[in-house]
Design a protein around this motif. Structure first.
Motif, PDB file in Angstrom:
ATOM      1  N   MET A 156      -2.116  80.865 -17.794  1.00  0.00           N
ATOM      2  CA  MET A 156      -1.511  80.178 -16.655  1.00  0.00           C
ATOM      3  C   MET A 156      -0.443  81.062 -16.021  1.00  0.00           C
ATOM      4  O   MET A 156       0.151  81.901 -16.704  1.00  0.00           O
ATOM      5  N   THR A 157      -0.205  80.824 -14.731  1.00  0.00           N
ATOM      6  CA  THR A 157       0.810  81.569 -14.000  1.00  0.00           C
ATOM      7  C   THR A 157       1.542  80.645 -13.035  1.00  0.00           C
ATOM      8  O   THR A 157       0.940  79.753 -12.454  1.00  0.00           O
ATOM      9  N   ALA A 158       2.833  80.874 -12.872  1.00  0.00           N
ATOM     10  CA  ALA A 158       3.635  80.276 -11.808  1.00  0.00           C
ATOM     11  C   ALA A 158       4.318  81.439 -11.117  1.00  0.00           C
ATOM     12  O   ALA A 158       4.922  82.289 -11.776  1.00  0.00           O
ATOM     13  N   SER A 159       4.207  81.513  -9.776  1.00  0.00           N
ATOM     14  CA  SER A 159       4.742  82.653  -9.042  1.00  0.00           C
ATOM     15  C   SER A 159       5.404  82.189  -7.751  1.00  0.00           C
ATOM     16  O   SER A 159       4.910  81.280  -7.089  1.00  0.00           O
ATOM     17  N   LEU A 160       6.515  82.846  -7.396  1.00  0.00           N
ATOM     18  CA  LEU A 160       7.286  82.491  -6.210  1.00  0.00           C
ATOM     19  C   LEU A 160       7.862  83.763  -5.611  1.00  0.00           C
ATOM     20  O   LEU A 160       8.388  84.612  -6.329  1.00  0.00           O
ATOM     21  N   GLY A 161       7.752  83.912  -4.288  1.00  0.00           N
ATOM     22  CA  GLY A 161       8.289  85.113  -3.668  1.00  0.00           C
ATOM     23  C   GLY A 161       8.505  84.968  -2.179  1.00  0.00           C
ATOM     24  O   GLY A 161       8.206  83.925  -1.591  1.00  0.00           O
ATOM     25  N   PHE A 162       9.034  86.033  -1.569  1.00  0.00           N
ATOM     26  CA  PHE A 162       9.141  86.116  -0.122  1.00  0.00           C
ATOM     27  C   PHE A 162       8.919  87.555   0.284  1.00  0.00           C
ATOM     28  O   PHE A 162       8.955  88.471  -0.544  1.00  0.00           O
TER      29      PHE A 162
ATOM     30  N   THR B 157       6.246  82.292  -0.471  1.00  0.00           N
ATOM     31  CA  THR B 157       4.848  82.328  -0.888  1.00  0.00           C
ATOM     32  C   THR B 157       4.839  81.928  -2.348  1.00  0.00           C
ATOM     33  O   THR B 157       5.616  82.451  -3.140  1.00  0.00           O
ATOM     34  N   TRP B 158       3.980  80.974  -2.701  1.00  0.00           N
ATOM     35  CA  TRP B 158       3.976  80.443  -4.057  1.00  0.00           C
ATOM     36  C   TRP B 158       2.557  80.198  -4.526  1.00  0.00           C
ATOM     37  O   TRP B 158       1.668  79.903  -3.743  1.00  0.00           O
ATOM     38  N   ARG B 159       2.345  80.403  -5.834  1.00  0.00           N
ATOM     39  CA  ARG B 159       1.014  80.330  -6.423  1.00  0.00           C
ATOM     40  C   ARG B 159       1.076  79.740  -7.817  1.00  0.00           C
ATOM     41  O   ARG B 159       2.061  79.875  -8.530  1.00  0.00           O
ATOM     42  N   GLY B 160      -0.044  79.164  -8.215  1.00  0.00           N
ATOM     43  CA  GLY B 160      -0.244  78.735  -9.581  1.00  0.00           C
ATOM     44  C   GLY B 160      -1.647  79.112  -9.990  1.00  0.00           C
ATOM     45  O   GLY B 160      -2.561  79.128  -9.152  1.00  0.00           O
ATOM     46  N   GLU B 161      -1.824  79.434 -11.249  1.00  0.00           N
ATOM     47  CA  GLU B 161      -3.151  79.808 -11.755  1.00  0.00           C
ATOM     48  C   GLU B 161      -3.358  79.140 -13.100  1.00  0.00           C
ATOM     49  O   GLU B 161      -2.444  79.079 -13.918  1.00  0.00           O
ATOM     50  N   ILE B 162      -4.544  78.604 -13.291  1.00  0.00           N
ATOM     51  CA  ILE B 162      -4.939  78.031 -14.573  1.00  0.00           C
ATOM     52  C   ILE B 162      -6.353  78.509 -14.870  1.00  0.00           C
ATOM     53  O   ILE B 162      -7.284  78.227 -14.103  1.00  0.00           O
TER      54      ILE B 162
END
Length: 153
Positions: A92-98, A128-133
């Motif tokens: 899993m991933t949680a990501s946040l950026g600009f 910009t934000w993402r999640g991965e499972i």
């Protein structure tokens, strides 16, 4: 940045769906097909802490949901990816950026329940934000823009 990972083992109830055998019949006599039930979305778990409210989310197929939260007192955004049904640890991933200056914070690993939280002060910026499972990804580019200051000296 120190990231605290919470990977608790939670007993999950597994529901099996059996397929009924269908008798062959002429198409005109066939019964109408029922629509497949929509998967329940994961619920925000409060992992970002007090003062954070959900401002956006994206469903990751049937596997879970990625949540973007914001704390107006601190000006920080937070992202957490939550599984619909906790179980055996999966990637899993949680990501946040600009974009400017290019900054991204990410929490990635094998978790039973959720990835994150990750925090970023993005006052006046689009994030910009993402999640991965398990290889399935969802999120959004350049959203939830704050009021851009005319003069940023």
């Amino acid at each position: 940045m120190t990231i605290i990972r919470r990977a608790t083992a939670i007993g999950a109830t597994v529901t099996a769906t059996a397929c009924a055998a269908l008798a062959l019949a002429p198409a005109a006599a066939a019964a109408p097909k029922a629509a497949a039930p929509k998967a329940a979305a994961a619920q925000y778990n409060g992992a970002c802490g007090s003062g954070y409210s959900v401002v956006n989310s994206a469903q990751i197929g049937t596997k879970g949901t990625v949540f973007l939260t914001y704390n107006s007192a601190t000006g920080k955004n937070c992202v957490v990816t939550v599984r619909t049904t906790p179980g055996k640890a999966v990637h899993m991933t949680a990501s946040l950026g600009f974009a400017s200056p290019t900054t991204t914070v990410t929490d990635t690993g094998y978790f039973t329940t959720y990835a994150g939280p990750v925090y970023l002060d993005a006052r006046g910026l689009c994030v910009t934000w993402r999640g991965e499972i398990s290889g399935e990804v969802a999120g959004k580019n350049g959203t939830n823009c704050g009021t851009l200051a005319a003069d940023r000296h």
